[in-house]
Design a protein around this motif. Structure first.
Motif, PDB file in Angstrom:
ATOM      1  N   GLU A 140       0.828  -1.208   0.000  1.00 47.15           N
ATOM      2  CA  GLU A 140       0.000   0.000   0.000  1.00 47.15           C
ATOM      3  C   GLU A 140       0.866   1.263   0.000  1.00 47.15           C
ATOM      4  N   LEU A 141       1.955   1.259   0.772  1.00 47.31           N
ATOM      5  CA  LEU A 141       2.867   2.399   0.775  1.00 47.31           C
ATOM      6  C   LEU A 141       3.508   2.583  -0.597  1.00 47.31           C
ATOM      7  N   GLU A 142       3.900   1.487  -1.229  1.00 51.04           N
ATOM      8  CA  GLU A 142       4.471   1.561  -2.580  1.00 51.04           C
ATOM      9  C   GLU A 142       3.472   2.152  -3.564  1.00 51.04           C
ATOM     10  N   ASN A 143       2.253   1.661  -3.522  1.00 51.69           N
ATOM     11  CA  ASN A 143       1.220   2.168  -4.433  1.00 51.69           C
ATOM     12  C   ASN A 143       0.984   3.660  -4.229  1.00 51.69           C
ATOM     13  N   TRP A 144       0.896   4.078  -2.988  1.00 53.45           N
ATOM     14  CA  TRP A 144       0.652   5.477  -2.666  1.00 53.45           C
ATOM     15  C   TRP A 144       1.811   6.340  -3.162  1.00 53.45           C
ATOM     16  N   ALA A 145       3.042   5.887  -2.916  1.00 52.04           N
ATOM     17  CA  ALA A 145       4.215   6.637  -3.369  1.00 52.04           C
ATOM     18  C   ALA A 145       4.224   6.755  -4.892  1.00 52.04           C
ATOM     19  N   LYS A 146       3.893   5.668  -5.599  1.00 51.33           N
ATOM     20  CA  LYS A 146       3.833   5.712  -7.067  1.00 51.33           C
ATOM     21  C   LYS A 146       2.777   6.699  -7.537  1.00 51.33           C
ATOM     22  N   GLU A 147       1.608   6.695  -6.877  1.00 52.73           N
ATOM     23  CA  GLU A 147       0.543   7.632  -7.238  1.00 52.73           C
ATOM     24  C   GLU A 147       1.010   9.086  -7.117  1.00 52.73           C
ATOM     25  N   LYS A 186      11.213   5.434  -6.424  1.00 50.33           N
ATOM     26  CA  LYS A 186      12.085   4.564  -5.638  1.00 50.33           C
ATOM     27  C   LYS A 186      11.719   4.663  -4.165  1.00 50.33           C
ATOM     28  N   ALA A 187      11.882   3.535  -3.461  1.00 49.91           N
ATOM     29  CA  ALA A 187      11.694   3.508  -2.007  1.00 49.91           C
ATOM     30  C   ALA A 187      12.934   2.902  -1.374  1.00 49.91           C
ATOM     31  N   VAL A 188      13.350   3.476  -0.254  1.00 51.59           N
ATOM     32  CA  VAL A 188      14.459   2.938   0.520  1.00 51.59           C
ATOM     33  C   VAL A 188      13.994   2.764   1.956  1.00 51.59           C
TER      34      VAL A 188
END
Length: 148
Positions: free
Chosen positions: A93-100, A105-107
């Motif tokens: 969910e955090l990945e999806n939100w960040a992409k939106e 990239k996430a670290v």
């Protein structure tokens, strides 16, 4: 299961982070103050809380690290709800939100001793990178990255 996108003013998020802080203080011992200074929650805009039957069960968040990168922070699952896939759900969910929001990239950083956390991140497609920023010379830390 209910997934809520919120911010750090959410009381359920604050409660879960309180449990996390107690757990990490015990785990980190004398080094807790070093890590604690990077984990304030007063201004986090992107937080997730998962509730099971209205009971706050797990949380996570991300902060903008640069124009294209977020740092995943404050991941915690209450012991009563572990081994149910909630941490993986929060990461996704955090990945999806960040992409939106346009991030690519996430670290993240975690302890080399937190094998369950490391397993969640690796199963989610994160790969180990050299320790970044304030964690560069910290032997007890391990850092990960994922292209979103």
């Amino acid at each position: 299961m209910h997934i809520l996108r919120t911010d750090s003013s959410n009381t359920d998020f604050q409660t879960l982070v309180g449990f996390l802080d107690v757990t990490l203080a015990d785990h980190n011992g004398d080094n807790h103050h070093f890590f604690d200074q990077f984990n304030t929650i007063d201004t986090i805009k992107n937080c997730i809380v998962i509730s099971i039957d209205t009971v706050p069960a797990a949380c996570g968040a991300f902060k903008e690290l640069s124009s294209d990168t977020v740092e995943i922070k404050r991941m915690y699952t209450h012991p009563d709800f572990r081994k149910k896939g909630l941490a993986s759900t929060i990461v996704k969910e955090l990945e999806n939100w960040a992409k939106e929001l346009g991030f690519t990239k996430a670290v993240l950083e975690t302890s080399v001793d937190l094998k369950n956390a490391i397993s969640v991140y690796e199963k989610s497609g994160f790969y180990k990178i050299p320790n970044y920023g304030q964690y560069a010379d910290i032997e007890s830390s391990v850092c990960f990255e994922k292209i979103l």
